[in-house]
Design a protein around this motif. Structure first.
Motif, PDB file in Angstrom:
ATOM      1  N   HIS A 422       0.820  -1.208   0.000  1.00 35.69           N
ATOM      2  CA  HIS A 422       0.000   0.000   0.000  1.00 35.69           C
ATOM      3  C   HIS A 422       0.853   1.257   0.000  1.00 35.69           C
ATOM      4  O   HIS A 422       0.586   2.210  -0.740  1.00 35.69           O
ATOM      5  CB  HIS A 422      -0.917   0.005   1.222  1.00 35.69           C
ATOM      6  N   ARG A 426       3.546   2.102  -5.650  1.00 34.21           N
ATOM      7  CA  ARG A 426       3.672   3.019  -6.787  1.00 34.21           C
ATOM      8  C   ARG A 426       5.132   3.144  -7.235  1.00 34.21           C
ATOM      9  O   ARG A 426       5.448   2.980  -8.428  1.00 34.21           O
ATOM     10  CB  ARG A 426       3.139   4.396  -6.419  1.00 34.21           C
ATOM     11  N   THR A 483      -7.455  -5.740  -1.948  1.00 38.32           N
ATOM     12  CA  THR A 483      -7.565  -4.819  -3.093  1.00 38.32           C
ATOM     13  C   THR A 483      -6.276  -4.684  -3.880  1.00 38.32           C
ATOM     14  O   THR A 483      -6.301  -4.271  -5.043  1.00 38.32           O
ATOM     15  CB  THR A 483      -7.965  -3.411  -2.627  1.00 38.32           C
ATOM     16  N   GLN A 485      -4.207  -2.400  -3.588  1.00 40.41           N
ATOM     17  CA  GLN A 485      -4.200  -1.003  -3.995  1.00 40.41           C
ATOM     18  C   GLN A 485      -3.083  -0.240  -3.287  1.00 40.41           C
ATOM     19  O   GLN A 485      -2.985  -0.243  -2.069  1.00 40.41           O
ATOM     20  CB  GLN A 485      -5.541  -0.335  -3.674  1.00 40.41           C
ATOM     21  N   ARG A 487      -1.047   3.452  -2.571  1.00 42.53           N
ATOM     22  CA  ARG A 487      -1.304   4.895  -2.509  1.00 42.53           C
ATOM     23  C   ARG A 487      -0.851   5.561  -3.805  1.00 42.53           C
ATOM     24  O   ARG A 487       0.206   5.251  -4.345  1.00 42.53           O
ATOM     25  CB  ARG A 487      -0.494   5.541  -1.370  1.00 42.53           C
ATOM     26  N   LYS A 488      -1.675   6.480  -4.274  1.00 43.19           N
ATOM     27  CA  LYS A 488      -1.314   7.339  -5.402  1.00 43.19           C
ATOM     28  C   LYS A 488      -1.042   6.558  -6.683  1.00 43.19           C
ATOM     29  O   LYS A 488      -0.376   7.057  -7.589  1.00 43.19           O
ATOM     30  CB  LYS A 488      -0.100   8.212  -5.055  1.00 43.19           C
ATOM     31  N   LEU A 489      -1.576   5.341  -6.754  1.00 48.89           N
ATOM     32  CA  LEU A 489      -1.471   4.547  -7.985  1.00 48.89           C
ATOM     33  C   LEU A 489      -2.886   4.275  -8.464  1.00 48.89           C
ATOM     34  O   LEU A 489      -3.751   3.883  -7.676  1.00 48.89           O
ATOM     35  CB  LEU A 489      -0.727   3.235  -7.720  1.00 48.89           C
ATOM     36  N   ASP A 490      -3.128   4.469  -9.747  1.00 49.54           N
ATOM     37  CA  ASP A 490      -4.501   4.419 -10.267  1.00 49.54           C
ATOM     38  C   ASP A 490      -4.972   3.021 -10.633  1.00 49.54           C
ATOM     39  O   ASP A 490      -6.037   2.860 -11.237  1.00 49.54           O
ATOM     40  CB  ASP A 490      -4.629   5.351 -11.484  1.00 49.54           C
ATOM     41  N   ARG A 491      -4.218   1.997 -10.271  1.00 45.34           N
ATOM     42  CA  ARG A 491      -4.630   0.628 -10.589  1.00 45.34           C
ATOM     43  C   ARG A 491      -4.054  -0.308  -9.530  1.00 45.34           C
ATOM     44  O   ARG A 491      -3.051   0.014  -8.886  1.00 45.34           O
ATOM     45  CB  ARG A 491      -4.110   0.212 -11.970  1.00 45.34           C
ATOM     46  N   GLU A 546     -14.683  -0.570   0.652  1.00 45.34           N
ATOM     47  CA  GLU A 546     -13.965   0.693   0.870  1.00 45.34           C
ATOM     48  C   GLU A 546     -14.031   1.145   2.318  1.00 45.34           C
ATOM     49  O   GLU A 546     -13.233   1.996   2.757  1.00 45.34           O
ATOM     50  CB  GLU A 546     -14.507   1.785  -0.056  1.00 45.34           C
TER      51      GLU A 546
END
Length: 566
Positions: A422, A426, A483, A485, A487-491, A546
């Motif tokens: 997380h 990025r 997820t 997911q 931080r600050k990464l769009d995928r 979320e």
């Protein structure tokens, strides 16, 4: 998931009534089938009944405390497989702000210069370059500009950027050489001058540092404050993954005074590169320590060493070259990172520790380090010691398919921290690219091959589950495992490696219980287990995904005793 229509178990004896019955809740047992129940009965710190409201409430006696859960979710207490409780002392002298840009780093250093005298050492630790917007180290020149009269060391894990005065005081110049066999490295520019970046070692700088020193009472108070904060987010067990004798004594004092709000498992830190007779002496002291005996409150479960460098600083040992990088200060196209322990020495240590049933683990971040450690475990397994000792790989961020298969075959556990994905996915994706990132935290493959992976945080600094370095909020860790997911990464970072919510919960419960040698005592809500329980404001298995990181713990019980209440 299936609801327990009938009571799984009755009271331990026919004459004793439970001390406590928790009823009309949504009890997530985290048993083999992830079944739900409605009520739980507790007697003498252990669970004696789990099932429907009517069956469990029928067990109540005159002195039984009843607590209506009002439909809220009750879970087993969570566990963090990897923390560093010395983090409690990070801000003892002053608060350290969150820094996300080079400008903020330099501003902070200016404030420390203003609070110090010329010549005082200015140190800043664990502000990882992967988390800075510029994704690079502050340069030697930038540090010189804000601190021309103070030595400055900006360290991130095993690596550090120094300003000119720090290099001078550390006697590091173009002719400086590390001892033969030392894995460290001094990065140099095209003219052969040190850039200020030192890999794998810290210079000896004789300079005063203007910070308050804590007393033993200060350390006791702040460590207890941290432990209580762990309990406030649902953690009932933590593992100190590089403990010292002084911290071990502190934990023992807390236990003896009945202050511990969490169970503490300990991996004692070892200096793997000390002379072998000293190394043997250190290992024997650990092996003979009374706290190696099984104990649910406090136990030494094994040892910890550092096999390679850092993923976030460009020094973890990789199977393929890192690649030239301005961000990481890497100029050598063949550079693959650092191996800190010779393989023969590693083999000797593993044989010694696992041979007596203690857990060996090593900081092994890069895929080459992971493969090396597993190869040594395979050698040791000829004596039948690895699976039983619960020996593990710590971090294990990059892991090739053949390493996963070998870990599964040997029964080697993995101590992994989803929060790295997380916080740093990025920058890592930008550097390594999509293809190499397929092998970053491959949780799906580990679960599919029955490798026991425990979830941790590698909490290093500060108190506060979201503001800490690294965040130790376990709900954020679960959300990240599901997820993928960053931080600050769009995928997502390779979503095919994601877990289900049930599996993510296992990371912090049953899997960690096994990894930390507590699987018969806690990790699930079952008859005979310790009543380590948490009440939360939502069902983490069905709430909007979320919302999972914002899960609020309302109450935490440790052995049936309330240690946190909101």
């Amino acid at each position: 998931m299936r609801f327990l229509a009938c009571c799984l178990c009755l009271t331990v004896s026919l004459h004793a009534a439970p001390d406590l019955i928790l009823h009309h809740g949504r009890v997530i047992t985290v048993d083999e089938a992830f079944r739900y129940a409605e009520a739980v009965a507790v007697e003498a710190g252990r669970i004696v009944a789990v099932g429907g409201n009517d069956e469990v409430l029928a067990l109540k006696g005159e002195t039984t405390q009843l607590l209506d859960l009002g439909g809220k979710s009750l879970l087993p207490g969570l566990m963090d497989s990897h923390v560093h409780p010395a983090a409690a002392m990070t801000e003892f002298d002053h608060e350290i702000p969150t820094m996300e840009t080079i400008a903020e780093v330099l501003t902070y250093i200016r404030t420390r210069v203003a609070a110090s005298q010329p010549g005082d050492l200015i140190g800043l630790r664990q502000i990882f370059i992967t988390r800075l917007e510029e994704r690079r180290y502050p340069t030697r020149a930038e540090l010189d500009k804000v601190a021309p009269e103070n030595p400055v060391v900006f360290s991130t894990g095993p690596d550090a950027m120094c300003n000119s005065l720090a290099l001078k005081l550390g006697k590091i110049d173009r002719d400086f050489k590390l001892p033969e066999g030392h894995p460290g490295k001094v990065e140099k520019d095209a003219a052969g001058e040190p850039t200020g970046l030192l890999r794998g070692f810290a210079p000896t700088i004789k300079a005063p540092r203007k910070e308050k020193s804590p007393s033993a009472e200060d350390t006791h108070r702040r460590t207890l404050e941290l432990f209580r904060d762990y309990a406030s987010v649902g953690l009932t067990t933590i593992a100190d993954r590089n403990s010292s004798s002084s911290l071990l004594s502190l934990y023992q004092k807390m236990r003896d005074q009945k202050e511990l709000p969490v169970r503490v498992r300990v991996s004692m830190g070892l200096n793997a590169m000390s002379l072998w007779p000293a190394m043997v002496k250190s290992m024997e002291e650990i092996i003979q320590h009374p706290l190696t005996k099984p104990n649910v409150e406090l136990q030494i479960i094994g040892t910890k060493v550092f096999l390679d460098g850092g993923m976030l600083t460009g020094s973890s040992l990789m199977s393929q070259p890192w690649g030239v990088s301005e961000a990481y200060g890497i100029s050598d196209p063949t550079y693959r990172g650092e191996q800190k322990i010779p393989t023969d020495r590693l083999r000797q240590m593993v044989a010694k520790i696992t041979g007596v049933g203690l857990q060996f683990t090593a900081h092994s971040v890069g895929d080459a380090a992971v493969a090396m450690l597993l190869g040594v475990y395979e050698d040791a397994d000829r004596d039948g010691s690895i699976r039983g000792s619960r020996s593990s790989v710590t971090h294990c961020n990059f892991m090739q398919p053949e390493s996963i298969a070998l870990a599964a075959k040997l029964g080697v556990c993995v101590d992994l921290q989803p929060i790295w994905l997380h916080m740093d996915g990025r920058t890592l994706t930008g550097h390594f690219g999509e293809e190499r990132m397929k092998h970053f935290q491959p949780l799906r493959a580990c679960f599919d091959q029955k490798v026991i992976v425990g979830g941790g945080s590698d909490h290093m600094q500060k108190i506060g589950s979201f503001r800490s370095v690294n965040p130790y909020n376990p709900w954020l860790g679960m959300w990240t495992a599901v997820t993928r997911q960053a931080r600050k990464l769009d995928r997502p970072v390779h979503l095919e490696n994601a877990l289900t919510r049930e599996e993510a919960l296992r990371l912090y419960t049953t899997n960690n219980a096994y990894l930390l040698k507590l699987e018969t005592e806690t990790g699930s809500i079952k008859k005979g287990r310790l009543a380590d329980l948490i009440l939360v404001d939502r069902d983490p298995l069905t709430c909007p995904l979320e919302d999972l990181p914002q899960t609020v713990v309302l109450k935490t019980w440790l052995g049936g005793k309330v240690v946190f209440e909101k």
